[in-house]
Scaffold this motif. Sequence first.
Motif, PDB file in Angstrom:
ATOM      1  N   PRO A   1     -10.171  18.993   6.907  1.00 51.43           N
ATOM      2  CA  PRO A   1     -10.895  18.293   7.986  1.00 51.43           C
ATOM      3  C   PRO A   1     -11.277  16.853   7.665  1.00 51.43           C
ATOM      4  N   ALA A   2     -11.082  16.428   6.404  1.00 56.52           N
ATOM      5  CA  ALA A   2     -11.317  15.015   6.091  1.00 56.52           C
ATOM      6  C   ALA A   2     -10.158  14.184   6.646  1.00 56.52           C
ATOM      7  N   GLU A   3     -10.394  12.879   6.764  1.00 59.18           N
ATOM      8  CA  GLU A   3      -9.353  11.999   7.293  1.00 59.18           C
ATOM      9  C   GLU A   3      -9.155  10.843   6.325  1.00 59.18           C
ATOM     10  N   LEU A   4      -7.899  10.596   5.966  1.00 59.86           N
ATOM     11  CA  LEU A   4      -7.558   9.514   5.050  1.00 59.86           C
ATOM     12  C   LEU A   4      -6.979   8.359   5.861  1.00 59.86           C
ATOM     13  N   ALA A   5      -7.467   7.145   5.610  1.00 60.35           N
ATOM     14  CA  ALA A   5      -7.003   5.976   6.345  1.00 60.35           C
ATOM     15  C   ALA A   5      -5.516   5.763   6.111  1.00 60.35           C
ATOM     16  N   VAL A   6      -4.830   5.297   7.149  1.00 53.71           N
ATOM     17  CA  VAL A   6      -3.386   5.098   7.051  1.00 53.71           C
ATOM     18  C   VAL A   6      -3.046   4.084   5.971  1.00 53.71           C
ATOM     19  N   GLY A   7      -3.899   3.093   5.761  1.00 54.65           N
ATOM     20  CA  GLY A   7      -3.646   2.114   4.708  1.00 54.65           C
ATOM     21  C   GLY A   7      -3.628   2.745   3.337  1.00 54.65           C
ATOM     22  N   VAL A   8      -4.485   3.736   3.112  1.00 53.03           N
ATOM     23  CA  VAL A   8      -4.527   4.442   1.826  1.00 53.03           C
ATOM     24  C   VAL A   8      -3.276   5.292   1.656  1.00 53.03           C
ATOM     25  N   VAL A   9      -2.868   5.985   2.723  1.00 50.14           N
ATOM     26  CA  VAL A   9      -1.661   6.826   2.659  1.00 50.14           C
ATOM     27  C   VAL A   9      -0.441   5.986   2.309  1.00 50.14           C
ATOM     28  N   ILE A  10      -0.282   4.845   2.979  1.00 50.08           N
ATOM     29  CA  ILE A  10       0.891   4.000   2.737  1.00 50.08           C
ATOM     30  C   ILE A  10       0.832   3.385   1.346  1.00 50.08           C
ATOM     31  N   SER A  11      -0.359   3.062   0.873  1.00 52.10           N
ATOM     32  CA  SER A  11      -0.486   2.529  -0.493  1.00 52.10           C
ATOM     33  C   SER A  11      -0.079   3.572  -1.531  1.00 52.10           C
ATOM     34  N   ILE A  12      -0.457   4.824  -1.316  1.00 50.89           N
ATOM     35  CA  ILE A  12      -0.082   5.904  -2.234  1.00 50.89           C
ATOM     36  C   ILE A  12       1.441   6.018  -2.318  1.00 50.89           C
ATOM     37  N   LEU A  13       2.098   5.869  -1.174  1.00 51.34           N
ATOM     38  CA  LEU A  13       3.557   5.953  -1.146  1.00 51.34           C
ATOM     39  C   LEU A  13       4.210   4.645  -1.583  1.00 51.34           C
ATOM     40  N   GLY A  14       3.536   3.526  -1.342  1.00 50.41           N
ATOM     41  CA  GLY A  14       4.144   2.224  -1.585  1.00 50.41           C
ATOM     42  C   GLY A  14       4.095   1.753  -3.016  1.00 50.41           C
ATOM     43  N   VAL A  15       3.065   2.134  -3.768  1.00 51.70           N
ATOM     44  CA  VAL A  15       2.932   1.666  -5.155  1.00 51.70           C
ATOM     45  C   VAL A  15       4.127   2.098  -6.009  1.00 51.70           C
ATOM     46  N   PRO A  16       4.562   3.360  -5.971  1.00 52.48           N
ATOM     47  CA  PRO A  16       5.749   3.730  -6.766  1.00 52.48           C
ATOM     48  C   PRO A  16       6.991   2.936  -6.363  1.00 52.48           C
ATOM     49  N   TYR A  17       7.144   2.660  -5.072  1.00 48.68           N
ATOM     50  CA  TYR A  17       8.303   1.890  -4.615  1.00 48.68           C
ATOM     51  C   TYR A  17       8.228   0.456  -5.128  1.00 48.68           C
ATOM     52  N   PHE A  18       7.039  -0.121  -5.144  1.00 46.15           N
ATOM     53  CA  PHE A  18       6.859  -1.475  -5.661  1.00 46.15           C
ATOM     54  C   PHE A  18       7.197  -1.540  -7.151  1.00 46.15           C
ATOM     55  N   VAL A  19       6.759  -0.551  -7.903  1.00 41.55           N
ATOM     56  CA  VAL A  19       7.073  -0.493  -9.334  1.00 41.55           C
ATOM     57  C   VAL A  19       8.584  -0.380  -9.534  1.00 41.55           C
ATOM     58  N   TYR A  20       9.224   0.436  -8.698  1.00 40.97           N
ATOM     59  CA  TYR A  20      10.688   0.583  -8.769  1.00 40.97           C
ATOM     60  C   TYR A  20      11.381  -0.754  -8.524  1.00 40.97           C
ATOM     61  N   LEU A  21      10.913  -1.518  -7.549  1.00 41.38           N
ATOM     62  CA  LEU A  21      11.515  -2.824  -7.267  1.00 41.38           C
ATOM     63  C   LEU A  21      11.307  -3.791  -8.427  1.00 41.38           C
ATOM     64  N   LEU A  22      10.120  -3.764  -9.037  1.00 44.35           N
ATOM     65  CA  LEU A  22       9.860  -4.623 -10.188  1.00 44.35           C
ATOM     66  C   LEU A  22      10.818  -4.309 -11.337  1.00 44.35           C
ATOM     67  N   ILE A  23      11.015  -3.024 -11.604  1.00 39.30           N
ATOM     68  CA  ILE A  23      11.912  -2.616 -12.690  1.00 39.30           C
ATOM     69  C   ILE A  23      13.349  -3.009 -12.362  1.00 39.30           C
TER      70      ILE A  23
END
Length: 340
Positions: A314-336
Amino acid sequence: MRKFSAGRTAAVLASGLLLILVAVYFSLTYGNFEISVKDIVKTLLRIDPQPEYDLVVFEFRLPRIVLGACIGFALGIAGCVLQGITRNGLADPGVLGINAGAGMAVVLFMFLFQGTVNLTGWLGVMTMPLFGLAGGFAALAAIYSFARQGGRLDPQRLILVGIAMGTGFGAVTMYVSLKMNPQDYEMAAVWLSGSLHGANWKFVAAMLPWLLIIPLVIWLRSSVLDLLQLGEENAKGLGVALEREKNLLLLCSIGLISASVAFAGAIAFVGLIAPHLARQLVGLQHKHILPVSGLIGIAMLVIGDLIGKTVFAPAELAVGVVISILGVPYFVYLLIRNRK
């Protein structure tokens, strides 16, 4: 330059639209108050409308979906433009600090006019994007002043300076928000997380003018973005009015970013991921990349908001947090990948 046919682009757009419609279906039907597909259709078509269904669909769920789609489209297009201008695949409104600059200006607006301007009224809704625009330009001016080397924009310095500026603007934002009264601070904290929680039709109406004009202007200059990939000197040699075109494209992208930040806070990584996926799907011509990037941005916001509402219920997570959780690994992949 790798090219794909217009037919492939149409197929990608159709597939993306289908994915978005599936996400919209789940967003409309699932939640604390579940509604059947039949009742959703009857409510939308105004067949035997029920007050409780009207309230849930038209006042809570549908404006949230539409606003998320508008913001995702704007951020996808803006990220594509920034990557095209800088010729840097790591360029992104969040990474470059433009989100943070626009966010700082909007928080200043909330602080300066708290108690005197209704932030959800028409005056507040129409004024906040202008403050965001000023903050976005301030961020861009600061980044450009430090990232230029030898009269040219250094792509590597651009990322480093953008991260530093974003951190600085974020610190100012936090300081100002702590000076607010408790009620306004709570609203600012929710907004800073990148949330669609307060979405309403006024926000949608205020966002539409930015989307009806700016993406069209950008798309009409898609050939300029293609030529910029050849290098600034080569683009000049081919007759591109370099500074004028770059300034216009930057103005357009900052306008889209500022409007998005004003209504949903700083949502990072959409402008980074969407253009990358678009290039992999439809090649390197910006007349194809731009609409696909916008569509991917829509899908990211709509699906991200759906995940935030349902997975953590029943809690709600902000969409910005959800996308950041998914986006950080992708950003690290691009850096590598860029280091290879």
